[in-house]
Design an enzyme around this catalytic site. Structure first.
Site, PDB file in Angstrom:
ATOM      1  CB  THR A  53      -0.951   0.031   1.207  1.00 36.81           C
ATOM      2  OG1 THR A  53      -0.194   0.041   2.428  1.00 36.81           O
ATOM      3  CG2 THR A  53      -1.878  -1.180   1.197  1.00 36.81           C
ATOM      4  CG  LEU A  73      -5.307   6.698  -1.715  1.00 34.54           C
ATOM      5  CD1 LEU A  73      -6.170   6.740  -2.964  1.00 34.54           C
ATOM      6  CD2 LEU A  73      -6.081   7.261  -0.535  1.00 34.54           C
ATOM      7  CG  HIS A  74      -2.264   2.747   3.884  1.00 29.19           C
ATOM      8  ND1 HIS A  74      -0.990   2.386   3.484  1.00 29.19           N
ATOM      9  CD2 HIS A  74      -2.114   3.877   4.629  1.00 29.19           C
ATOM     10  CE1 HIS A  74      -0.115   3.251   3.968  1.00 29.19           C
ATOM     11  NE2 HIS A  74      -0.776   4.163   4.664  1.00 29.19           N
ATOM     12  CG  ASP A  75      -7.593   1.409   5.083  1.00 25.62           C
ATOM     13  OD1 ASP A  75      -6.647   0.638   5.339  1.00 25.62           O
ATOM     14  OD2 ASP A  75      -8.002   2.262   5.883  1.00 25.62           O
ATOM     15  CG  LEU A 135      -4.136  -2.493  -2.701  1.00 28.79           C
ATOM     16  CD1 LEU A 135      -4.374  -2.303  -4.194  1.00 28.79           C
ATOM     17  CD2 LEU A 135      -2.648  -2.327  -2.367  1.00 28.79           C
TER      18      LEU A 135
END
Length: 301
Positions: A191, A232-234, A236
């Protein structure tokens, strides 16, 4: 098209909000509900934020369930490392109230389902661990768990640990040991490669849709927070459901350190299968950023 049944468990901050919008709007997914958990901010605020996001994109039909307000375990120095984030997302307040208790709803939903459910978790894994402890047989109703958490070469809250796992390491270990048929761990290694820029926010704002505009606004906040390109971690996790080729997976055994003074919360990922334990997770370490951001633009347009 067969729509995949999805439950999203999250501590709704800016990037969780983008994940909710992607899950709520894509025609390939049937978002059954959103369960909130403490994490980025208090559970009262993560619950309120989830309601705001769903209402903003017109998904008043998706229930939001209030979840755990504290971890099963307590990470060392938690107060000192608490995040200083605005409690409310910059979206209009919702007139709705939470629809019930998250853990009870998870258990009831998984017990009653007649089709496999995918569980996506983008915060501390407290709710998921509590649901499994309350009703171990619900594991069999879950087709796949996809979580954002952990890291192999990357960390962000201590030199050893990623924040979501560190916040409730015992819960993360319980989920990894629960025996889910398939578990995908989207790590910080992957991420952190997906960093949005001002050009990306301009492109999303130009879509002229509620989701595009909200994504631009939320990511602009992240650009300020990070002082430049922001990961933008989540989202993904949801992007992987829609396009598995967006990440590269390695099958490995993963365990969580729950006792080490210096390594508490570390995900020990045995990529080389050194200790002989069977793999229990598919681990995402790399991402195709263009494919990922293109998917967001297509969905929000």
């Amino acid at each position: 098209m067969t729509r995949r049944a999805v439950v999203l468990d999250c501590d709704t901050g800016t990037d969780d909000a983008v994940a909710i919008m992607l899950a709520a709007l894509h025609p390939g997914l049937d978002l059954l509900g959103v369960t909130s958990v403490w994490g980025n901010v208090t559970v009262e605020h993560t619950t309120d934020n989830a309601l705001r996001v769903l209402d903003h994109v017109g998904r008043h039909d998706v229930p939001v369930l209030r979840g755990a307000d504290r971890p099963l375990g307590q990470a060392p120095d938690a107060a000192a490392r608490a995040r200083r984030l605005p409690p409310h997302l910059p979206l209009p307040p919702s007139s709705r109230a939470p629809a019930g208790d998250a853990v009870e709803w998870l258990v009831e939903t998984l017990r009653a389902t007649t089709r496999p459910v995918t569980l996506v978790a983008t915060g501390p894994l407290t709710n998921v661990a509590l649901a499994v402890a309350a009703a171990p047989t619900v594991v069999g109703a879950v087709a796949e768990v996809v979580l954002m958490g952990g890291g192999h070469a990357r960390s962000n809250v201590t030199p050893s640990a990623e924040r979501n796992v560190w916040w409730d390491a015992p819960a993360a270990q319980r989920v990894l040991q629960a025996g889910f048929e398939r578990l995908v761990m989207v790590t910080l290694d992957a991420t952190d490669q997906a960093r949005a820029t001002a050009d990306d926010t301009a492109r999303w704002r130009a879509l002229g849709t509620p989701a595009g505009t909200a994504t631009a606004t939320l990511v602009e906040e992240r650009l300020v927070q990070y002082g430049g390109p922001a990961p933008l971690h989540d989202p993904l996790t949801v992007a992987y459901l829609l396009d598995p080729e967006v990440v590269t997976l390695r099958h490995a055994h993963v365990a969580v350190e729950t006792a080490g003074a210096l390594t508490y919360g570390r995900t020990v990922i045995d990529l080389e299968r050194v200790d002989g334990r069977p793999p229990n997770a598919h681990v995402a370490l790399e991402v195709d950023v263009d494919r990922y951001f293109g998917l967001l633009s297509a969905a929000f347009g």
